[in-house]
Write a protein that holds these residues in place. Structure first.
Motif, PDB file in Angstrom:
ATOM      1  N   VAL A  13     -25.188   3.208 -19.967  1.00 32.01           N
ATOM      2  CA  VAL A  13     -25.533   4.514 -19.408  1.00 32.01           C
ATOM      3  C   VAL A  13     -27.017   4.773 -19.636  1.00 32.01           C
ATOM      4  O   VAL A  13     -27.665   4.073 -20.406  1.00 32.01           O
ATOM      5  CB  VAL A  13     -24.703   5.657 -20.055  1.00 32.01           C
ATOM      6  N   VAL A  23     -21.907   3.254 -24.006  1.00 27.69           N
ATOM      7  CA  VAL A  23     -20.716   3.990 -24.435  1.00 27.69           C
ATOM      8  C   VAL A  23     -19.624   2.963 -24.694  1.00 27.69           C
ATOM      9  O   VAL A  23     -19.299   2.153 -23.825  1.00 27.69           O
ATOM     10  CB  VAL A  23     -20.233   4.957 -23.334  1.00 27.69           C
ATOM     11  N   ALA A  25     -16.207   2.404 -24.657  1.00 27.66           N
ATOM     12  CA  ALA A  25     -15.048   3.119 -24.089  1.00 27.66           C
ATOM     13  C   ALA A  25     -13.732   2.612 -24.661  1.00 27.66           C
ATOM     14  O   ALA A  25     -12.806   3.382 -24.880  1.00 27.66           O
ATOM     15  CB  ALA A  25     -15.050   2.990 -22.573  1.00 27.66           C
ATOM     16  N   PRO A  44      -6.596  11.846 -25.809  1.00 28.90           N
ATOM     17  CA  PRO A  44      -7.344  12.948 -25.199  1.00 28.90           C
ATOM     18  C   PRO A  44      -8.287  12.445 -24.104  1.00 28.90           C
ATOM     19  O   PRO A  44      -8.515  11.234 -23.992  1.00 28.90           O
ATOM     20  CB  PRO A  44      -8.136  13.529 -26.374  1.00 28.90           C
ATOM     21  N   ASN A  45      -8.807  13.342 -23.317  1.00 28.62           N
ATOM     22  CA  ASN A  45      -9.754  12.938 -22.285  1.00 28.62           C
ATOM     23  C   ASN A  45     -10.929  12.202 -22.917  1.00 28.62           C
ATOM     24  O   ASN A  45     -11.419  12.600 -23.956  1.00 28.62           O
ATOM     25  CB  ASN A  45     -10.268  14.158 -21.511  1.00 28.62           C
ATOM     26  N   ALA A  47     -10.704   9.183 -24.086  1.00 28.04           N
ATOM     27  CA  ALA A  47     -10.231   8.236 -25.102  1.00 28.04           C
ATOM     28  C   ALA A  47     -10.361   6.783 -24.642  1.00 28.04           C
ATOM     29  O   ALA A  47     -10.416   5.872 -25.478  1.00 28.04           O
ATOM     30  CB  ALA A  47      -8.774   8.534 -25.450  1.00 28.04           C
ATOM     31  N   GLY A  48     -10.383   6.578 -23.327  1.00 26.93           N
ATOM     32  CA  GLY A  48     -10.495   5.201 -22.813  1.00 26.93           C
ATOM     33  C   GLY A  48      -9.263   4.738 -22.058  1.00 26.93           C
ATOM     34  O   GLY A  48      -9.128   3.546 -21.764  1.00 26.93           O
ATOM     35  N   LYS A  49      -8.401   5.641 -21.689  1.00 29.67           N
ATOM     36  CA  LYS A  49      -7.153   5.265 -21.002  1.00 29.67           C
ATOM     37  C   LYS A  49      -7.428   4.650 -19.628  1.00 29.67           C
ATOM     38  O   LYS A  49      -6.933   3.571 -19.317  1.00 29.67           O
ATOM     39  CB  LYS A  49      -6.233   6.502 -20.849  1.00 29.67           C
ATOM     40  N   THR A  50      -8.199   5.364 -18.826  1.00 31.45           N
ATOM     41  CA  THR A  50      -8.481   4.876 -17.477  1.00 31.45           C
ATOM     42  C   THR A  50      -9.209   3.537 -17.528  1.00 31.45           C
ATOM     43  O   THR A  50      -8.896   2.610 -16.774  1.00 31.45           O
ATOM     44  CB  THR A  50      -9.302   5.926 -16.695  1.00 31.45           C
TER      45      THR A  50
HETATM   46  N1  LIG Z   1     -18.381   4.371 -15.158  1.00 39.18           N
HETATM   47  C1  LIG Z   1     -18.682   4.827 -16.367  1.00 39.18           C
HETATM   48  N2  LIG Z   1     -19.929   4.779 -16.838  1.00 39.18           N
HETATM   49  C2  LIG Z   1     -20.254   5.236 -18.065  1.00 39.18           C
HETATM   50  N3  LIG Z   1     -19.369   5.745 -18.938  1.00 39.18           N
HETATM   51  C3  LIG Z   1     -18.074   5.827 -18.528  1.00 39.18           C
HETATM   52  C4  LIG Z   1     -17.662   5.381 -17.235  1.00 39.18           C
HETATM   53  N4  LIG Z   1     -16.333   5.584 -17.112  1.00 39.18           N
HETATM   54  C5  LIG Z   1     -15.939   6.133 -18.267  1.00 39.18           C
HETATM   55  N5  LIG Z   1     -16.968   6.281 -19.135  1.00 39.18           N
HETATM   56  C6  LIG Z   1     -16.911   6.813 -20.518  1.00 39.18           C
HETATM   57  O1  LIG Z   1     -15.991   6.005 -21.240  1.00 39.18           O
HETATM   58  C7  LIG Z   1     -15.182   6.787 -22.088  1.00 39.18           C
HETATM   59  C8  LIG Z   1     -13.725   6.590 -21.729  1.00 39.18           C
HETATM   60  O2  LIG Z   1     -13.457   7.128 -20.429  1.00 39.18           O
HETATM   61  P1  LIG Z   1     -12.056   6.995 -19.694  1.00 39.18           P
HETATM   62  O3  LIG Z   1     -11.610   5.594 -19.744  1.00 39.18           O
HETATM   63  O4  LIG Z   1     -12.196   7.615 -18.363  1.00 39.18           O
HETATM   64  O5  LIG Z   1     -11.126   7.892 -20.633  1.00 39.18           O
HETATM   65  P2  LIG Z   1      -9.757   8.660 -20.313  1.00 39.18           P
HETATM   66  O6  LIG Z   1      -9.159   8.066 -19.085  1.00 39.18           O
HETATM   67  O7  LIG Z   1      -8.937   8.469 -21.547  1.00 39.18           O
HETATM   68  O8  LIG Z   1     -10.116  10.100 -20.117  1.00 39.18           O
HETATM   69  C9  LIG Z   1     -15.681   8.224 -21.931  1.00 39.18           C
HETATM   70  O9  LIG Z   1     -16.609   8.475 -22.945  1.00 39.18           O
HETATM   71  C10 LIG Z   1     -16.339   8.213 -20.573  1.00 39.18           C
HETATM   72  O10 LIG Z   1     -17.346   9.185 -20.500  1.00 39.18           O
END
Ligand SMILES: Nc1ncnc2c1ncn2[C@@H]1O[C@H](COP(=O)(O)OP(=O)(O)O)[C@@H](O)[C@H]1O
Ligand SMILES: [Mg+2]
Length: 319
Positions: A13, A23, A25, A44-45, A47-50
């Protein structure tokens, strides 16, 4: 069925004042989802799920570690792995001016399915998701719950054995949420392995056979739901160590009746669990573990309570 091994993702980032240019993740996730499970990933939001699910589906390349699905390395053979996976993203686009069946037909063609099989595949997906009454409806007129079901119908068009669903219940009213749970349960009974996320534990609690708790990219707890939810389980605490993480230790232990509250540590080469039995039973467990092919290199009694171990895990001390 799904195997995560030291799965790590670091995003680059823009560095800002006081913040680094990366970051973390997901941080060395080790997890096994057995065939036939509904496995919930809660956190929680942020956390790294997606991020985790995208790596499972081969849509995102890990910084380190790997994922296999049905034994196939997702990074090396994404297309082969994707044949086994149906993925519902957290946000997905629908085309308002298409009818339900037209939307599925569009994707069946986009996926280059065999022409002769398409009609049957659409019928299957519509039937599984209870969309029969909406077959001729325009997407624009569907409720959020129905749209979510259509998204899943699209994900199962190719009849994959594994479903990967990113927060499918979010934004649904209680009735739609309940219906979705029932449909997912039915698909699970029919043989599908489901890997599902939510930021709300209660969404998953009653549906999942196993659960993993993710916090700030780290796995806090994982195991059978009844064990994860009861850290104050009776029994002596035992730690078993493997030389290498080549054996699904937590899974194997979790399936044994005298074992409960399996807590994986740092990387999956070691776990702590509650054991109901004496030294003879423990010796028997160790013998069976070795016979099953686990590269065991240590077993010890742990004096602290699981509660303490859990809290150390959740503050990240052990990782
Ligand atoms: N494309 C990206 N670029 C930079 N940071 C990202 C990106 N996608 C997610 N993040 C960061 O990675 C971390 C995990 O995100 P995410 O996997 O979306 O979590 P969740 O689905 O649990 O809410 C967060 O801190 C988010 O801000
Ligand atoms: Mg997410």
């Amino acid at each position: 069925m799904i195997h995560l091994e030291n799965l790590t993702k670091e995003y680059d980032v823009m560095p800002t004042a006081g913040k680094p240019g990366q970051v973390l993740a997901t941080d060395r996730l080790n997890l096994d989802v057995a065939g036939g499970e509904i496995f919930g990933l809660v956190g929680p939001n942020g956390a790294g799920k997606t991020t985790t699910l995208k790596m499972v589906c081969g849509l995102l390349v890990p910084t380190a570690g790997r994922v296999t699905v049905n034994g196939i390395d997702v990074e090396r053979q994404p297309e082969a792995a994707q044949k086994h996976i149906g993925y519902l993203a957290d946000f997905f686009a629908l085309y308002d001016d298409l009818k339900v069946w037209e939307y599925l037909d569009y994707f069946a063609h986009a996926y280059k399915m065999e022409e002769a099989a398409i009609a049957a595949r659409i019928d299957y997906a519509i039937g599984e998701m209870g969309l029969e009454p909406k077959r001729e409806s325009y997407i624009a007129g569907l409720s959020r719950g129905m749209k979510q079901r259509l998204g899943i119908a699209r994900a199962i068009l190719h009849d994959p054995p594994v479903l990967v669903l990113d927060e499918p219940a979010s934004g649904l009213d209680p009735k739609a949420r309940h219906e979705l749970k029932e449909l997912l349960r039915a698909m699970n009974r029919a043989g599908k392995t489901i890997f599902i996320t939510s930021h709300v534990l209660s969404d998953l609690e009653e549906m999942c056979s196993s659960i993993a708790i993710l916090e700030k990219g780290k796995l806090v707890r994982a195991g059978k739901i009844e064990h994860v939810m009861r850290p104050d389980t009776p029994g002596r605490r035992v730690r078993i160590k493997l030389a290498i993480a080549s054996f699904p230790l937590a899974d194997w232990l979790g399936a044994r009746p005298e074992v409960s509250a399996v807590v994986p540590e740092g990387n999956f080469t070691s776990v702590v669990f509650a054991f109901l039995g004496g030294d003879a039973e423990l010796a028997d467990l160790v013998a069976k573990l070795v016979a099953a092919g686990a590269p065991m290199c240590g077993v010890e009694e742990v004096s602290e309570s699981l509660e303490k171990i859990f809290s150390r895990l959740s503050t990240g001390e052990i990782m």
